[in-house]
Design a protein around this motif. Sequence first.
Motif, PDB file in Angstrom:
ATOM      1  N   HIS A  22      55.285  35.823  37.815  1.00 53.79           N
ATOM      2  CA  HIS A  22      54.452  34.657  38.119  1.00 53.79           C
ATOM      3  C   HIS A  22      53.295  35.046  39.051  1.00 53.79           C
ATOM      4  CE1 HIS A  22      57.390  32.022  36.248  1.00 53.79           C
ATOM      5  NE2 HIS A  22      56.607  30.997  36.500  1.00 53.79           N
ATOM      6  N   VAL A  23      53.607  35.849  40.073  1.00 55.34           N
ATOM      7  CA  VAL A  23      52.550  36.285  40.993  1.00 55.34           C
ATOM      8  C   VAL A  23      51.502  37.098  40.231  1.00 55.34           C
ATOM      9  CG1 VAL A  23      52.010  37.703  43.007  1.00 55.34           C
ATOM     10  CG2 VAL A  23      54.051  36.251  43.012  1.00 55.34           C
ATOM     11  N   TYR A  24      51.984  38.033  39.405  1.00 52.17           N
ATOM     12  CA  TYR A  24      51.059  38.866  38.623  1.00 52.17           C
ATOM     13  C   TYR A  24      50.202  38.006  37.695  1.00 52.17           C
ATOM     14  CZ  TYR A  24      49.435  41.738  34.756  1.00 52.17           C
ATOM     15  OH  TYR A  24      48.652  42.312  33.791  1.00 52.17           O
ATOM     16  N   LYS A  25      50.846  37.040  37.034  1.00 53.97           N
ATOM     17  CA  LYS A  25      50.111  36.188  36.103  1.00 53.97           C
ATOM     18  C   LYS A  25      49.047  35.379  36.828  1.00 53.97           C
ATOM     19  CE  LYS A  25      50.941  33.133  32.162  1.00 53.97           C
ATOM     20  NZ  LYS A  25      51.967  32.528  31.303  1.00 53.97           N
ATOM     21  N   GLY A  26      49.361  34.961  38.065  1.00 52.65           N
ATOM     22  CA  GLY A  26      48.385  34.220  38.839  1.00 52.65           C
ATOM     23  C   GLY A  26      47.249  35.092  39.319  1.00 52.65           C
ATOM     24  N   VAL A  27      47.573  36.221  39.960  1.00 55.03           N
ATOM     25  CA  VAL A  27      46.547  37.093  40.537  1.00 55.03           C
ATOM     26  C   VAL A  27      45.654  37.695  39.454  1.00 55.03           C
ATOM     27  CG1 VAL A  27      46.178  39.222  41.843  1.00 55.03           C
ATOM     28  CG2 VAL A  27      47.935  37.606  42.575  1.00 55.03           C
ATOM     29  N   SER A  28      46.257  38.045  38.309  1.00 50.86           N
ATOM     30  CA  SER A  28      45.483  38.653  37.219  1.00 50.86           C
ATOM     31  C   SER A  28      44.715  37.623  36.394  1.00 50.86           C
ATOM     32  CB  SER A  28      46.420  39.436  36.291  1.00 50.86           C
ATOM     33  OG  SER A  28      47.297  38.551  35.608  1.00 50.86           O
ATOM     34  N   THR A  29      45.012  36.339  36.623  1.00 52.65           N
ATOM     35  CA  THR A  29      44.433  35.208  35.877  1.00 52.65           C
ATOM     36  C   THR A  29      44.767  35.263  34.382  1.00 52.65           C
ATOM     37  OG1 THR A  29      42.249  36.183  35.415  1.00 52.65           O
ATOM     38  CG2 THR A  29      42.522  35.063  37.537  1.00 52.65           C
ATOM     39  N   ASN A  30      45.866  35.943  34.026  1.00 53.13           N
ATOM     40  CA  ASN A  30      46.272  35.984  32.621  1.00 53.13           C
ATOM     41  C   ASN A  30      46.681  34.616  32.096  1.00 53.13           C
ATOM     42  OD1 ASN A  30      45.791  38.692  32.401  1.00 53.13           O
ATOM     43  ND2 ASN A  30      47.932  39.324  32.559  1.00 53.13           N
ATOM     44  N   PHE A  31      46.951  33.685  32.995  1.00 55.32           N
ATOM     45  CA  PHE A  31      47.355  32.348  32.572  1.00 55.32           C
ATOM     46  C   PHE A  31      46.254  31.661  31.767  1.00 55.32           C
ATOM     47  CE2 PHE A  31      45.516  32.108  36.806  1.00 55.32           C
ATOM     48  CZ  PHE A  31      44.546  31.127  36.655  1.00 55.32           C
ATOM     49  N   ARG A  32      45.030  32.139  31.905  1.00 53.55           N
ATOM     50  CA  ARG A  32      43.922  31.526  31.162  1.00 53.55           C
ATOM     51  C   ARG A  32      44.113  31.666  29.658  1.00 53.55           C
ATOM     52  NH1 ARG A  32      38.681  34.024  34.050  1.00 53.55           N
ATOM     53  NH2 ARG A  32      39.879  35.917  33.597  1.00 53.55           N
ATOM     54  N   ASP A  33      44.880  32.680  29.235  1.00 56.99           N
ATOM     55  CA  ASP A  33      45.135  32.867  27.806  1.00 56.99           C
ATOM     56  C   ASP A  33      46.016  31.768  27.233  1.00 56.99           C
ATOM     57  OD1 ASP A  33      43.689  35.225  27.949  1.00 56.99           O
ATOM     58  OD2 ASP A  33      45.458  36.475  28.254  1.00 56.99           O
TER      59      ASP A  33
END
Length: 264
Positions: free
Chosen positions: A166-177
């Motif tokens: 979750h932290v990685y997904k947030g910091v990397s902004t991969n959630f935009r996908d």
Amino acid sequence: MTASGTSSLSRMQRSTAFERAARAGHAVSGVLHLLIGWITIRLAFGQGGNADQSGALAELASKPGGRVALWVAVVAFVALALWRVTEAVVGKKRESGSDTGDRLKAAALAAVYLAFAWSAFGFARGSGRSSGEQNAGITARLMQSTPGKGVLLIAAAVIVGVGVYHVYKGVSTNFRDDLDGSVGRGLTWLGIAGYTAKGIALAGAGLLVAVSVFTADPSKATGLDGAVKTLGAQPYGQVLLVLAGLGIGLYGIYAFVLARRATM
């Protein structure tokens, strides 16, 4: 699964009503995260409560019309779980195909949402229990044997891993996908803050499970609520709790964005 079964699931995915019901699951998740964030902030100022899913469900049940809202939550979570089941079997609706990783992720999310539905069902019928108490009870039973301790350590590693993801997904902004359409700066920062805060809380909960095994103290394995309260016991705990509550609340707001714009 047979070809006819796969075809049936594909037809389900094309149902507008089914998709709307599944999207409602994200909205319900948003409500619960907002309540968890609010409970966390209240803890910072000395008020009681459980800063986890069971605490949020209990809070909801105590409000006028809360039982009706809980039954709506049950239906919405079941719909979202079934949607993830269809993705695990036939792939995403709007993609030509899904790799094995996507299908496994969908299956795992289906299990998570079914667990949410079961918890909401318990509170809707008036038999809900604190997640922390249940976790501590299960931990105590597993700690009675060496294999049980091994299971707990594996579970701790998985929970920490989910938190780190979750932290990685947030910091990397991969959630935009995960979202349809363009993602502006404001929504990007909302996702970063929400995913990071939730990830840190989950990782803390997993670490407490491991600590409970090594210290032979099952009372420490109380899930998200235990992680939040442990955070509050640290220096500047009040400030940390307020920040954690705001972060979890921001994830709740982001869940409402998912309800409208998630790629389904």
